[in-house]
Design an enzyme around this catalytic site. Structure first.
Site, mmCIF file in Angstrom:
data_model
loop_
_atom_site.group_PDB
_atom_site.id
_atom_site.type_symbol
_atom_site.label_atom_id
_atom_site.label_comp_id
_atom_site.label_asym_id
_atom_site.label_seq_id
_atom_site.Cartn_x
_atom_site.Cartn_y
_atom_site.Cartn_z
ATOM 1 N N CYS A 9 0.818 -1.210 0.000
ATOM 2 C CA CYS A 9 0.000 0.000 0.000
ATOM 3 C C CYS A 9 0.859 1.271 0.000
ATOM 4 O O CYS A 9 1.997 1.249 0.458
ATOM 5 C CB CYS A 9 -0.882 -0.028 1.244
ATOM 6 S SG CYS A 9 -2.274 1.075 1.065
ATOM 7 N N ASP A 128 -7.213 -3.871 10.677
ATOM 8 C CA ASP A 128 -6.065 -2.996 10.894
ATOM 9 C C ASP A 128 -6.044 -2.588 12.371
ATOM 10 O O ASP A 128 -7.023 -2.754 13.099
ATOM 11 C CB ASP A 128 -6.233 -1.762 9.984
ATOM 12 C CG ASP A 128 -4.920 -1.060 9.662
ATOM 13 O OD1 ASP A 128 -3.907 -1.321 10.328
ATOM 14 O OD2 ASP A 128 -4.932 -0.228 8.730
HETATM 15 O O1 LIG Z 1 -1.189 4.564 4.699
HETATM 16 C C1 LIG Z 1 -1.803 5.578 5.015
HETATM 17 O O2 LIG Z 1 -1.235 6.665 5.219
HETATM 18 C C2 LIG Z 1 -3.299 5.533 5.171
HETATM 19 C C3 LIG Z 1 -3.955 6.676 5.549
HETATM 20 C C4 LIG Z 1 -5.331 6.670 5.682
HETATM 21 C C5 LIG Z 1 -6.053 5.520 5.457
HETATM 22 C C6 LIG Z 1 -5.383 4.362 5.092
HETATM 23 C C7 LIG Z 1 -4.011 4.350 4.955
HETATM 24 N N1 LIG Z 1 -3.353 3.165 4.647
HETATM 25 C C8 LIG Z 1 -4.100 1.979 4.483
HETATM 26 C C9 LIG Z 1 -3.447 0.688 4.330
HETATM 27 O O3 LIG Z 1 -3.996 -0.187 3.681
HETATM 28 C C10 LIG Z 1 -2.190 0.368 5.082
HETATM 29 O O4 LIG Z 1 -1.454 -0.523 4.336
HETATM 30 C C11 LIG Z 1 -2.552 -0.269 6.395
HETATM 31 O O5 LIG Z 1 -3.242 0.677 7.144
HETATM 32 C C12 LIG Z 1 -1.317 -0.769 7.130
HETATM 33 O O6 LIG Z 1 -0.363 0.241 7.298
HETATM 34 P P1 LIG Z 1 1.012 -0.101 8.062
HETATM 35 O O7 LIG Z 1 0.680 -0.355 9.493
HETATM 36 O O8 LIG Z 1 1.883 1.104 7.868
HETATM 37 O O9 LIG Z 1 1.589 -1.314 7.387
#
Ligand SMILES: O=C(O)c1ccccc1NCC(=O)[C@H](O)[C@H](O)COP(=O)(O)O
Length: 209
Positions: A9, A128
């Site tokens: 992502c 999440d």
């Molecule tokens: O990544 C972002 O900044 C974000 C902001 C707002 C809504 C969703 C967002 N990301 C979504 C995703 O699918 C991420 O991959 C997921 O939340 C996991 O993130 P991480 O903990 O950094 O791997």
């Protein structure tokens, strides 16, 4: 046994997107949430999508966005799937004529089985970590043991996954797919090809164990 799908992502460049596909990613996420350090505009997303080979899912992420803004993005960027991270209801999520994933931030009392029924039209639920004021991309894990065995929908595990914990996560949860953002970055919003490759290898190790 089916293999665990991988979504990377927060794509913001052709280089990062092709590195993810080369490493074996099934899906790429594009964040259309302006406050995020990973936010992208529709024109750049279009350029990246056009550089991709076939059979790679192109996922657009939104947080309580105005419907006309989602439609505007869709008129520019060739997304194949939507992912909603806010308080969107099922009718809203269904209204764009594209398949969708509903993200659920896990906090005490979250009933995933009930949510699978509420969002019966969703292709999957993405689970999440919960952090007040952050709709996603927290870099935090949550207690995977709270996940029910049978949610009634495919589960995409997200939140704080890294090359170091992904094999344990896959082995412990056996999700349909995993989703990572911060765990494969060298700097906010910049992916690291080596970390992406290590992450995908970790998924394969988890699958094999
Ligand atoms: O990544 C972002 O900044 C974000 C902001 C707002 C809504 C969703 C967002 N990301 C979504 C995703 O699918 C991420 O991959 C997921 O939340 C996991 O993130 P991480 O903990 O950094 O791997």
């Amino acid at each position: 046994m089916t293999r665990t799908r991988v979504k990377i992502c927060g794509m913001r460049s052709v280089e990062d997107a092709l590195a993810a596909v080369e490493a074996g990613a099934d899906a790429l996420g594009f964040v259309f949430y302006p406050p995020s350090k990973r936010a992208i505009d529709a024109a750049l997303c279009r350029v990246i999508c056009q550089a991709l080979p076939p059979f790679v899912e192109r996922v657009g992420l939104f947080v309580d966005e105005a419907p006309e803004q989602v439609r505007k993005v869709l008129s520019i960027a060739p997304l194949s799937l939507l992912q909603f991270h806010g308080d969107e209801n099922a009718a809203y999520c269904e209204s764009f004529s594209l398949p969708y994933i509903k993200a659920v931030r896990m906090k005490p009392g979250t009933d995933l089985i009930a949510l699978a029924q509420t969002y019966s039209s969703a292709q999957a639920l993405l689970v999440d970590a919960y952090m007040p004021g952050m709709p996603g991309g927290t870099g935090l894990t949550f207690d995977w043991q709270v996940l029910p065995d049978n949610v009634g929908k495919p589960v995409i595990l997200a939140g704080g996954l890294t090359p170091d914990n992904i094999d344990i996560a896959v082995r412990g949860v056996r999700p349909y797919a995993v989703d990572v953002s911060g765990g494969v970055e060298s700097a906010p919003g910049k992916k690291d090809a080596a970390l992406i490759s290590q992450f995908v290898q970790g998924v394969l190790r988890g699958d094999a164990s």
